[in-house]
Design an enzyme around this catalytic site. Structure first.
Site, PDB file in Angstrom:
ATOM      1  N   CYS A 115      -8.261  -7.258  -6.487  1.00  0.00           N
ATOM      2  CA  CYS A 115      -7.170  -6.854  -5.599  1.00  0.00           C
ATOM      3  C   CYS A 115      -6.110  -7.944  -5.543  1.00  0.00           C
ATOM      4  O   CYS A 115      -6.420  -9.098  -5.262  1.00  0.00           O
ATOM      5  CB  CYS A 115      -7.749  -6.574  -4.213  1.00  0.00           C
ATOM      6  SG  CYS A 115      -6.496  -6.019  -3.102  1.00  0.00           S
ATOM      7  N   HIS A 186     -11.003  -3.671 -14.694  1.00  0.00           N
ATOM      8  CA  HIS A 186      -9.701  -2.995 -14.652  1.00  0.00           C
ATOM      9  C   HIS A 186      -8.898  -3.602 -15.803  1.00  0.00           C
ATOM     10  O   HIS A 186      -8.593  -4.796 -15.778  1.00  0.00           O
ATOM     11  CB  HIS A 186      -9.054  -3.244 -13.286  1.00  0.00           C
ATOM     12  CG  HIS A 186      -7.734  -2.573 -13.102  1.00  0.00           C
ATOM     13  ND1 HIS A 186      -7.021  -2.661 -11.935  1.00  0.00           N
ATOM     14  CD2 HIS A 186      -6.985  -1.806 -13.931  1.00  0.00           C
ATOM     15  CE1 HIS A 186      -5.892  -1.964 -12.043  1.00  0.00           C
ATOM     16  NE2 HIS A 186      -5.851  -1.445 -13.252  1.00  0.00           N
TER      17      HIS A 186
HETATM   18  C1  LIG Z   1      -4.329   3.272  -2.850  1.00  0.00           C
HETATM   19  C2  LIG Z   1      -5.169   2.330  -3.688  1.00  0.00           C
HETATM   20  C3  LIG Z   1      -6.013   1.436  -3.052  1.00  0.00           C
HETATM   21  C4  LIG Z   1      -6.828   0.575  -3.805  1.00  0.00           C
HETATM   22  N1  LIG Z   1      -7.738  -0.226  -3.156  1.00  0.00           N
HETATM   23  C5  LIG Z   1      -8.644  -0.943  -3.890  1.00  0.00           C
HETATM   24  C6  LIG Z   1      -9.731  -1.610  -3.260  1.00  0.00           C
HETATM   25  O1  LIG Z   1      -9.925  -1.559  -2.047  1.00  0.00           O
HETATM   26  N2  LIG Z   1     -10.580  -2.318  -4.066  1.00  0.00           N
HETATM   27  C7  LIG Z   1     -10.423  -2.383  -5.433  1.00  0.00           C
HETATM   28  O2  LIG Z   1     -11.230  -3.018  -6.121  1.00  0.00           O
HETATM   29  N3  LIG Z   1      -9.411  -1.742  -6.039  1.00  0.00           N
HETATM   30  C8  LIG Z   1      -8.551  -1.002  -5.307  1.00  0.00           C
HETATM   31  N4  LIG Z   1      -7.580  -0.268  -5.947  1.00  0.00           N
HETATM   32  C9  LIG Z   1      -7.525  -0.283  -7.425  1.00  0.00           C
HETATM   33  C10 LIG Z   1      -8.395   0.844  -7.998  1.00  0.00           C
HETATM   34  O3  LIG Z   1      -9.746   0.664  -7.666  1.00  0.00           O
HETATM   35  C11 LIG Z   1      -8.267   0.895  -9.532  1.00  0.00           C
HETATM   36  O4  LIG Z   1      -8.738  -0.313 -10.057  1.00  0.00           O
HETATM   37  C12 LIG Z   1      -6.821   1.100  -9.988  1.00  0.00           C
HETATM   38  O5  LIG Z   1      -6.178   2.114  -9.242  1.00  0.00           O
HETATM   39  C13 LIG Z   1      -6.770   1.439 -11.476  1.00  0.00           C
HETATM   40  O6  LIG Z   1      -7.479   2.637 -11.744  1.00  0.00           O
HETATM   41  P1  LIG Z   1      -6.699   4.052 -11.929  1.00  0.00           P
HETATM   42  O7  LIG Z   1      -5.602   3.812 -12.934  1.00  0.00           O
HETATM   43  O8  LIG Z   1      -7.752   5.000 -12.429  1.00  0.00           O
HETATM   44  O9  LIG Z   1      -6.145   4.417 -10.599  1.00  0.00           O
HETATM   45  C14 LIG Z   1      -6.757   0.590  -5.219  1.00  0.00           C
HETATM   46  C15 LIG Z   1      -5.897   1.501  -5.840  1.00  0.00           C
HETATM   47  C16 LIG Z   1      -5.123   2.376  -5.091  1.00  0.00           C
HETATM   48  C17 LIG Z   1      -4.225   3.374  -5.800  1.00  0.00           C
END
Ligand SMILES: Cc1cc2nc3c(=O)[nH]c(=O)nc-3n(C[C@H](O)[C@H](O)[C@H](O)COP(=O)(O)O)c2cc1C
Length: 351
Positions: A115, A186
């Site tokens: 994060c 990620h």
């Molecule tokens: C609204 C939002 C909140 C997020 N909060 C967290 C979190 O609390 N912990 C975390 O490890 N990643 C968090 N992320 C990142 C996601 O877990 C993920 O790594 C990121 O969105 C990339 O994946 P995606 O492209 O499939 O969305 C958040 C992402 C979004 C969109």
């Protein structure tokens, strides 16, 4: 400028063979997402898939140790398998919270090292920890000593100028000495200065190939890939290279195509699948319960706004809830009214 921490010489190693076997299947998971993957959202997601692993939002150790623990840890038993994600960097506090995860019946505990938010950097939480692999290893080591649950990590490819493959390799090599064997990566770096968390999920480019290389170099580790994955076909392609796929935004914003097919396509469990309207109806008894507990309607049903994404009447469904769901008298009847827009033949196709 980020300072690279030295390689560890004193991280206590936990033998994987001494730990109970990790029985969680992580071939597909829904990512931890603050404000999005709440307990209400997870109950909804579970109606579509029995096997997909669901993550909580990140909860900081401070919130659990000094705050309203019940509020952060409470969940519905239907949510299993469920992983609690922790934010923190104090090994003793993380150990205490890992124990709480076990006491509360979670199936896994995960450390957030991805994060990028300023708020969490100031407290040494999240992606900034990628500059401190030895500390991360100590945290994971203490967590494993405190619980029998699988302890996993979610991290980035790198941060700021610590963005070479060599740094990522060294990070994994160091952290794995803690005994942690499941790494969710990620597949983009985080830029800690100048980009918002939202921009940090879009601007640095995704480099899937680096995650594949980590799996090739550490075949004994479980490697899960995350970032930008939108379909189960894409997930299947990644699964040729890694052990699991984590999907975030697409699973939340358009959950049905992914989650309703996940059990059959990813987990090989071909059971009958309810259609979208049936899923919404199955959610109603839970919604009634939450409203009886005092939850505002919109706070619960906002997680279902993507259910009818691209479907006839889907836009009216969303609009009806957005316009009426906040009112004081809004309740299950408001939700049922919104569903009338997506009942076959009840409304014209405008979506
Ligand atoms: C609204 C939002 C909140 C997020 N909060 C967290 C979190 O609390 N912990 C975390 O490890 N990643 C968090 N992320 C990142 C996601 O877990 C993920 O790594 C990121 O969105 C990339 O994946 P995606 O492209 O499939 O969305 C958040 C992402 C979004 C969109």
């Amino acid at each position: 400028m980020t300072i690279l921490a030295p390689l560890p010489d004193s991280v206590s190693t936990v033998s994987n063979s001494a730990r109970p076997r990790d029985l969680i299947n992580r071939r597909l998971s829904v990512a931890p997402m603050m404000d999005w993957t709440t307990s209400d959202a997870r109950v909804f997601h579970r109606l579509m898939s029995r096997h997909t692993l669901l993550y909580t939002e990140m909860v900081t150790t401070g919130a659990l140790i000094h705050g309203d623990r019940e509020r952060f840890l409470r969940y519905d038993t239907s949510e299993h398998p469920i992983a609690l994600q922790l934010g923190g960097s104090n090994p003793r506090e993380l150990a205490e919270c890992a124990r709480m995860a076990e006491d509360w019946g979670y199936d896994e505990v995960n450390l957030n090292v991805g994060c990028p938010s300023d708020r969490v950097q100031n407290n040494m939480i999240g992606a900034c920890l990628m500059a401190h692999p030895q500390l991360v290893a100590e945290c994971l080591s203490e967590m494993q000593a405190a619980t029998r649950l699988p302890v996993t990590i979610k991290h980035r490819l790198g941060i700021d100028d610590l963005d070479s493959f060599e740094h990522l390799h060294r990070f994994v090599e160091t952290v794995k000495q803690s005994g942690c064997h499941s790494f969710t990566i990620h597949a983009r770096k985080a830029i800690l200065d100048g980009l918002s968390p939202k921009e940090n999920r879009e601007i640095p480019p995704l480099i899937y190939e680096r995650v594949y290389r980590i799996k090739a170099l550490f075949p004994e580790l479980e490697v899960i890939i995350n970032g930008g994955i939108k379909t189960l076909d894409e997930a299947q392609a990644h699964l040729k290279h890694v052990d699991g796929v984590m999907i975030g935004r697409e699973a939340y914003q358009n959950p049905y195509p992914i989650l309703s097919q996940a059990d059959a396509v990813i987990f090989g469990d071909n059971h009958a699948i309810a259609d979208r309207l049936a899923i919404a109806e199955q959610f109603i008894p839970y919604l009634e319960r939450r409203i009886a507990e005092g939850a505002p309607l919109y706070a619960v049903v906002k997680h279902l706004l993507g259910l009818f994404h691209g479907q006839r009447g889907g836009r009216q469904f969303r609009r009806h809830l957005s316009e009426n769901g906040h009112q004081r008298e809004a309740g299950v009847a408001t939700f049922r009214e919104a569903l009338r827009f997506v009942t076959p033949n009840s409304m014209p196709d405008e979506d």
